[in-house]
Design an enzyme around this catalytic site. Sequence first.
Site, PDB file in Angstrom:
ATOM      1  N   GLY A  57       0.822  -1.216   0.000  1.00  0.00           N
ATOM      2  CA  GLY A  57       0.000   0.000   0.000  1.00  0.00           C
ATOM      3  C   GLY A  57       0.850   1.257   0.000  1.00  0.00           C
ATOM      4  N   HIS A  58       2.179   1.090   0.053  1.00  0.00           N
ATOM      5  CA  HIS A  58       3.092   2.242   0.069  1.00  0.00           C
ATOM      6  C   HIS A  58       3.940   2.309  -1.194  1.00  0.00           C
ATOM      7  CE1 HIS A  58       1.855   2.399   4.159  1.00  0.00           C
ATOM      8  NE2 HIS A  58       2.469   1.280   4.471  1.00  0.00           N
ATOM      9  N   LYS A 106      10.576   0.563   9.738  1.00  0.00           N
ATOM     10  CA  LYS A 106       9.740   1.730  10.036  1.00  0.00           C
ATOM     11  C   LYS A 106       9.126   1.540  11.423  1.00  0.00           C
ATOM     12  CE  LYS A 106       6.940   1.985   6.334  1.00  0.00           C
ATOM     13  NZ  LYS A 106       7.174   0.672   5.676  1.00  0.00           N
ATOM     14  N   HIS A 220      -1.030   4.741   6.910  1.00  0.00           N
ATOM     15  CA  HIS A 220      -1.926   3.574   6.941  1.00  0.00           C
ATOM     16  C   HIS A 220      -3.354   4.038   7.155  1.00  0.00           C
ATOM     17  CE1 HIS A 220       1.988   2.021   8.451  1.00  0.00           C
ATOM     18  NE2 HIS A 220       1.736   1.126   7.528  1.00  0.00           N
TER      19      HIS A 220
END
Lengths: 331, 331
Positions: A57-58, A106, A220
């Site tokens: 999703g990144h 992260k 997110h």
Amino acid sequence: MTQIINNKQDMVDQSLDGVAFIHKHRLERVAKTGIIKRRDLQSVRGKVALISGGGSGHEPAHFGYVGAGMLSASVSGPVFVPPSSAEIYQAIQLMKEASEVLLIIKNFEADVREFLLAEKKAKQDGFLIDHVIVDDDCSVEEGSLKKRRRGVAGTVFVHKILGAAAAEGKSLSELKEMGEEVIANMNTLGVALHSGKITGETKELFQLSEGQISFGIGIHGEAGYRVEPFYSSEYLANELVNKLAAQSDDIKAHDLAIMINGLGSTTAMEQFIFANDVQRLLQLEGIQVAFRKAGNFMTSTNMAGISLSFLILKDTSWLTYLEAGTDSFAW
Amino acid sequence: MTQIINNKQDMVDQSLDGVAFIHKHRLERVAKTGIIKRRDLQSVRGKVALISGGGSGHEPAHFGYVGAGMLSASVSGPVFVPPSSAEIYQAIQLMKEASEVLLIIKNFEADVREFLLAEKKAKQDGFLIDHVIVDDDCSVEEGSLKKRRRGVAGTVFVHKILGAAAAEGKSLSELKEMGEEVIANMNTLGVALHSGKITGETKELFQLSEGQISFGIGIHGEAGYRVEPFYSSEYLANELVNKLAAQSDDIKAHDLAIMINGLGSTTAMEQFIFANDVQRLLQLEGIQVAFRKAGNFMTSTNMAGISLSFLILKDTSWLTYLEAGTDSFAW
């Protein structure tokens, strides 16, 4: 809005196969895993291999940063869910020719847990391995005003600086020390004009009225700490530059590296308009910029928004490493 | 949806200043014009300089392709409006050290008119100058089914191949001939899932119901020739691959170069899922792919959609030129 997928459960798997197809001259996927690795891993022989990863999703994070002078491999999990420690461990095991391994993590609880479990297991196997945890997000919690210190777009600066230093032959302990100094001098703040949604789902991740902007969003779909009307790019740049500059009391004593990061559906034109406003404000403040990037580096699916990262270049070698060559496709 | 701008009338101007700021080590803007040029124009001395451009709204086209081994300068007009012949002429005049100048024009009436007016004026000044017109769009007009032959994403392949050939020292006539052969072997088809809108405006460029897909859209908000329900990425890939393969009767006799181009707000994950479906279909068809790109190369503001380009590599030198190095930031 409809998106170009086949079905939700296979989308990460299929997109990783797409990455391997498009970039097949340099990258390959370890079948049925979230691992994308350099084809020429033998060039890491005797050097430190860098591995990063996290939830999907990144995109293009993190596979877009695998290549000579950056990461040796990336590990992607499901959307917004970190890869399992077992898959991270599998990626580490591919690095047997490297002298040592550094994990770039992260700062999200689940990410840290999975990466450190994998590190522990690899240590038991005899790997010389360590990690750095990136926590560049300087946004605050609503209410407590406690800094959230999540790992966001600045992670890409860490990939680049440590990747170039590793290619130059720096040792694991040197890289860990350098990484921690870089991270201590780096801050990022993100804003959303529209939350976006997870690919394949229909629900917006959080609600934001038309014309409103949310400060301090995560990557997110976490809502920010303050919502206010959007006035202009210049006003927004002013807010972000001031907040980021206030994180350090010696920002004018050093050159700055900045990253303007599109969060998914922000057009290049908007990114460059914002870049121009940031430029003018930094000039007014007398802050010297030695390195600049603008683009989609660490997205949050299709969120409309932008983040700004400041890295104070306390060590001149950091600039050299930022400017060094790499063949990773998203830098 | 709110976008990150200051005001509509200044947005192109401000974004070009942003480009010059972010890429200041390599690019500079000619103040108050749409011209972005290489800083090191002296390296074109004695070689053919390539100039392209067009309306804004297609970022990173075309300034993202200015650099060593690609364009010497780009000229941006207002959103979806080509630059004036006067500004194109001004860009040509910067190329006095080059031996000759080649204009790369997208096939839209207004673009062709402005570029050819500038070419005519430069010829009168004694410039050795010529042009190629890119018309890779193989979509058809609704009703007449006449091919529209607009210039779209394949233009970037022309920038790359001719740019590398020019850097190698090819002459104007050789480049024109090569360009025309490349263009004759290239086809592109685009689809939209959402029309998007001009930055700073609120009206959608055309109407498309949720779950519908429009085939054969342009890059200026032109609606397509057929609307049908969206089924899946695979179904879409099948449609596009079949239509593009049908444009040529000897596609299996040569290697192929493909470009998957995001039209603005399509996520990287979707692009890679679609790439994977294209890969599987080409494999089934026995079509060999020698070169692949996926990313946002020629957008239509924030349109949700994708285009697929096929270039049949009839000359092996084209692949060499596609693979040659460049420092342009968007390749």
